[in-house]
Design an enzyme around this catalytic site. Structure first.
Site, PDB file in Angstrom:
ATOM      1  CG  HIS A   1     -69.229  22.714  37.176  1.00 58.48           C
ATOM      2  ND1 HIS A   1     -68.119  21.916  37.282  1.00 58.48           N
ATOM      3  CD2 HIS A   1     -69.938  22.254  36.108  1.00 58.48           C
ATOM      4  CE1 HIS A   1     -68.156  21.000  36.329  1.00 58.48           C
ATOM      5  NE2 HIS A   1     -69.240  21.185  35.602  1.00 58.48           N
TER       6      HIS A   1
ATOM      7  CG  ASN B   1     -67.152  19.745  33.061  1.00 55.56           C
ATOM      8  OD1 ASN B   1     -66.942  19.354  34.210  1.00 55.56           O
ATOM      9  ND2 ASN B   1     -68.376  19.902  32.575  1.00 55.56           N
TER      10      ASN B   1
ATOM     11  CB  CYS C   1     -70.905  18.903  37.211  1.00 52.92           C
ATOM     12  SG  CYS C   1     -70.428  17.990  35.751  1.00 52.92           S
TER      13      CYS C   1
END
Ligand code: COA
Length: 310
Positions: free
Chosen positions: A237, A267, A113
């Site tokens: 994020h 996500n 990520c």
């Protein structure tokens, strides 16, 4: 140190989506629990799409917005944990589909990520040295590596892509990054025997995320001598709204600067920050001269952030 100018951004997400109600027909969970514990209400899930086609769609939209000479592009970096093939890379295939010239650097970058932040910094260094423009992509088909019977992970993740076209500039830019190996927190096995699903210790990742986001933001501010009040947005994020809520509480009076869109996408790993950037430019929230912090964290463990003038 050379900074960057963001020439254009764009994003792509599969049309098919699983809202919390639909997901809860597949796994033992509860729509309200998911929303309260994560802030996520929906996620886009591939049917025929994959990490390459999403990257290409984002790239095509970007070129439709930015009337540029594609021959000026000297590098394509695709941050992804879910490439269609280990090789050829997503970047290599997307470069061809997008009609870019052959004499470029094109590769995929694996930092989970944090991938887009690592890729942006790598691309910045490359074009500072070699000139031209770089196409930096975050693209993921996470639905391919998620066990939809595992309620601790499947509620969180979605598919999508975001892309940014950048060139060198003298604008303010500062980057920090780091890594600390931790298989227990978050892992996915590579080619070979065994299962091919994401495994996660949610509590461990949550604690790490809150503390590293604060550390990254504080370090970017202290290194540049700026205060949080001088920054227009903090783009984190998108993993869990509670993570971002916990971080923003540490900056009283600045909470409105922490923009989120995870309610709609979940996500999307390496795609989450460029998806946000693209949405914010489209909504007119981001304008020339603003100062923005972008901060990513993820498996590795890895983290990376930039404070930049856009
Ligand atoms: N639906 C319903 N109940 C669930 C559930 C689900 N999807 N997942 C867990 N539960 C239950 C648990 O079994 C537990 O029940 P119990 O109290 O009866 O034992 C209870 O809810 C609390 O579980 P817990 O694991 O403490 O929940 P949580 O508040 O920590 O939320 C996560 C779990 C995964 C949402 C959270 O830990 C998280 O988001 N972590 C970070 C993950 C992340 O960001 N990963 C990507 C990083 S890039």
């Amino acid at each position: 140190m050379k900074g960057i100018k963001i020439i254009a951004t764009a994003s792509a997400a599969p049309a098919n989506s699983y809202d919390n109600e639909k997901l809860c027909t597949m796994v033992d969970s509860d729509p309200e629990w998911i929303e309260t514990r994560t802030g996520i209400r929906n996620r886009h899930i591939c049917t025929n799409e994959n990490a390459v086609s999403l990257a290409v769609e984002a790239g095509e939209k970007l070129f439709a917005k930015a009337d540029i000479d594609k021959s000026r592009i000297s590098a394509v970096i695709a941050a992804t944990s879910t490439p269609e093939f280990v090789f050829p890379s997503v970047a290599c295939m997307a470069a061809k589909e997008l009609g870019l010239r052959r004499e470029i650097l094109a590769f995929d970058l694996s930092a989970a990520c944090s991938g887009f932040m690592y890729a942006l910094e790598t691309a910045r260094c490359y074009i500072a040295q070699n000139g031209g423009m770089a196409l930096v992509i975050g693209t993921e088909k996470l639905s391919g590596i998620i066990d939809y019977t595992d309620r601790s992970t499947c509620i969180l993740f979605g598919d999508g892509a975001g892309a940014a076209l950048i060139e060198s500039s003298d604008k303010l830019y500062h980057h920090v990054s780091g890594c600390e190996a931790d298989i227990r927190a978050l892992s996915l096995k590579g080619p070979g025997d065994g299962d091919r699903f994401v495994h996660m210790d949610g509590h461990r990742v949550f604690r790490f995320a809150v503390s590293i986001l604060k550390e990254v933001v504080d370090k970017l501010l202290s290194d540049t001598g700026l205060t949080i009040s001088e920054v227009n947005y903090v783009i984190c994020h998108q993993a869990n709204a509670r993570i971002i809520d916990a971080v923003k509480k540490k900056y009283p009076g600045q909470e409105h600067k922490f923009y989120m869109n995870l309610e709609e996408y979940g996500n999307t790993s390496a795609a989450s920050i460029p998806l946000l950037l693209s949405e914010m430019f489209e909504k007119g929230l981001l304008r020339d001269g603003m100062k923005v912090i972008c901060a990513g964290f993820g498996a590795g463990l890895t983290w990376g952030g930039t404070l930049m003038e856009i």
